[in-house]
Design an enzyme around this catalytic site. Structure first.
Site, short mmCIF file in Angstrom:
data_model
loop_
_atom_site.label_atom_id
_atom_site.label_comp_id
_atom_site.label_asym_id
_atom_site.label_seq_id
_atom_site.Cartn_x
_atom_site.Cartn_y
_atom_site.Cartn_z
N PRO A 108 0.78 -1.23 0.00
CA PRO A 108 0.00 0.00 0.00
C PRO A 108 0.82 1.28 0.00
O PRO A 108 1.84 1.38 0.68
CB PRO A 108 -0.84 -0.10 1.29
CG PRO A 108 -0.19 -1.15 2.10
CD PRO A 108 0.50 -2.08 1.17
N ASN A 109 0.31 2.23 -0.77
CA ASN A 109 0.84 3.60 -0.87
C ASN A 109 2.15 3.70 -1.64
O ASN A 109 2.65 4.80 -1.88
CB ASN A 109 1.01 4.23 0.53
CG ASN A 109 -0.32 4.30 1.27
OD1 ASN A 109 -1.29 4.82 0.72
ND2 ASN A 109 -0.39 3.75 2.47
N ARG A 149 4.95 10.96 -2.45
CA ARG A 149 4.63 10.67 -1.06
C ARG A 149 5.84 10.95 -0.16
O ARG A 149 6.88 10.29 -0.29
CB ARG A 149 4.28 9.18 -0.97
CG ARG A 149 4.06 8.68 0.42
CD ARG A 149 4.01 7.16 0.46
NE ARG A 149 3.75 6.71 1.80
CZ ARG A 149 4.01 5.49 2.23
NH1 ARG A 149 4.55 4.58 1.44
NH2 ARG A 149 3.75 5.17 3.47
N HIS A 169 12.76 -2.16 2.44
CA HIS A 169 12.15 -0.88 2.79
C HIS A 169 13.03 0.25 2.33
O HIS A 169 14.27 0.17 2.45
CB HIS A 169 11.95 -0.77 4.31
CG HIS A 169 11.07 -1.83 4.85
ND1 HIS A 169 9.71 -1.80 4.69
CD2 HIS A 169 11.36 -2.98 5.49
CE1 HIS A 169 9.20 -2.90 5.23
NE2 HIS A 169 10.18 -3.63 5.72
N GLU A 211 12.66 -9.04 2.26
CA GLU A 211 11.84 -7.87 2.59
C GLU A 211 12.68 -6.61 2.41
O GLU A 211 13.82 -6.56 2.90
CB GLU A 211 11.37 -8.00 4.04
CG GLU A 211 10.54 -6.83 4.53
CD GLU A 211 10.19 -6.97 6.01
OE1 GLU A 211 9.71 -8.05 6.42
OE2 GLU A 211 10.42 -6.00 6.75
N TYR A 271 10.87 8.99 1.74
CA TYR A 271 10.90 7.89 0.77
C TYR A 271 11.63 8.22 -0.53
O TYR A 271 11.74 7.36 -1.40
CB TYR A 271 9.46 7.43 0.46
CG TYR A 271 8.75 6.92 1.69
CD1 TYR A 271 9.23 5.80 2.38
CD2 TYR A 271 7.61 7.55 2.20
CE1 TYR A 271 8.60 5.33 3.52
CE2 TYR A 271 6.97 7.09 3.34
CZ TYR A 271 7.46 5.98 4.00
OH TYR A 271 6.84 5.51 5.13
N ASN A 291 8.13 -5.33 -0.66
CA ASN A 291 8.00 -4.22 0.26
C ASN A 291 6.53 -4.19 0.67
O ASN A 291 5.69 -3.68 -0.08
CB ASN A 291 8.41 -2.89 -0.37
CG ASN A 291 8.33 -1.75 0.63
OD1 ASN A 291 7.77 -1.90 1.72
ND2 ASN A 291 8.89 -0.61 0.28
N ARG A 336 12.68 4.86 13.06
CA ARG A 336 11.50 5.72 12.99
C ARG A 336 10.59 5.45 14.20
O ARG A 336 11.08 5.16 15.28
CB ARG A 336 10.79 5.46 11.65
CG ARG A 336 11.68 5.79 10.44
CD ARG A 336 10.97 5.53 9.13
NE ARG A 336 9.80 6.38 8.99
CZ ARG A 336 8.82 6.16 8.10
NH1 ARG A 336 8.91 5.14 7.26
NH2 ARG A 336 7.79 6.98 8.03
N ALA A 341 2.94 -0.65 5.00
CA ALA A 341 2.49 -0.70 6.40
C ALA A 341 2.05 -2.10 6.82
O ALA A 341 2.02 -2.42 8.02
CB ALA A 341 1.36 0.30 6.61
C1 DQA Z 1 8.03 1.34 4.10
C2 DQA Z 1 8.06 1.52 5.62
C3 DQA Z 1 6.69 1.27 6.23
O1 DQA Z 1 6.73 1.47 7.64
C4 DQA Z 1 5.67 2.24 5.65
O2 DQA Z 1 4.38 1.96 6.16
C5 DQA Z 1 5.67 2.21 4.16
C6 DQA Z 1 6.95 2.21 3.46
C7 DQA Z 1 9.37 1.70 3.45
O3 DQA Z 1 9.60 1.27 2.32
O4 DQA Z 1 10.19 2.42 4.04
O5 DQA Z 1 4.62 2.29 3.52
O6 DQA Z 1 7.76 -0.02 3.80
#
Ligand code: DQA
Length: 152
Positions: A16-17, A24, A105, A103, A29, A79, A112, A82
């Protein structure tokens, strides 16, 4: 004797996102969008002679379906956004299909908010790469290729 090796196939899944990368919170990011990251992953894949497919979804159920649909793949670069911190269902999907997963990020989830430092997905992955911006994906792909190419 000539040994023919089947091409390694890797699925890249963004949660998501992450479709909003670039616009964003760029201070967290970065300014690259997802297409630009995927293009660079594709270049690495071409260099390494592997097959790669890309997916992004904002919903948990879709991500689970995508993982199921890729159960024949050699590796999963994920990735989970959240869902990293909450989704036992995505974790169970990775275990269920027994896929080798990494995984990744963009941000350093350990520096954080406290809730981001816990990943429910990492225990079913061979490793986690966090904090290198878009380069986390490149490192993750190279780690998967390395892991799948050696005898283990
Ligand atoms: C993320 C880190 C997560 O905590 C966050 O919710 C994201 C992006 C990252 O790539 O840094 O959506 O996965």
């Amino acid at each position: 004797m000539i040994r023919l090796r089947r091409k390694i196939r890797i699925a890249v899944v963004n949660g998501p996102n992450l479709n909003l990368l670039g616009e964003r919170e760029p201070s967290v990011y970065g300014s690259r969008d997802l297409n630009s990251i995927n293009d660079e992953l594709m270049e690495i894949a071409a260099e390494e002679g592997i097959d790669i497919v890309f997916h992004q979804s904002n919903s948990e159920g879709d991500i689970i379906d995508i993982i199921h649909a890729n159960r024949g793949a050699d590796g999963l670069l994920i990735n989970p956004g959240a869902y990293t911190h909450t989704s036992i269902a995505i974790r169970d999907a990775i275990s269920a299909v027994r896929i080798t997963a990494v995984e990744v990020h963009l941000s350093n989830v350990h520096s954080r908010e406290e809730f981001r430092s816990k990943s429910v997905i990492a225990p079913v992955c061979i490793g986690q790469i966090s904090g290198f911006g878009a380069y986390s994906y490149m490192l993750g792909l190279r780690a998967l290729i390395h892991f799948k190419s050696r005898d283990n």
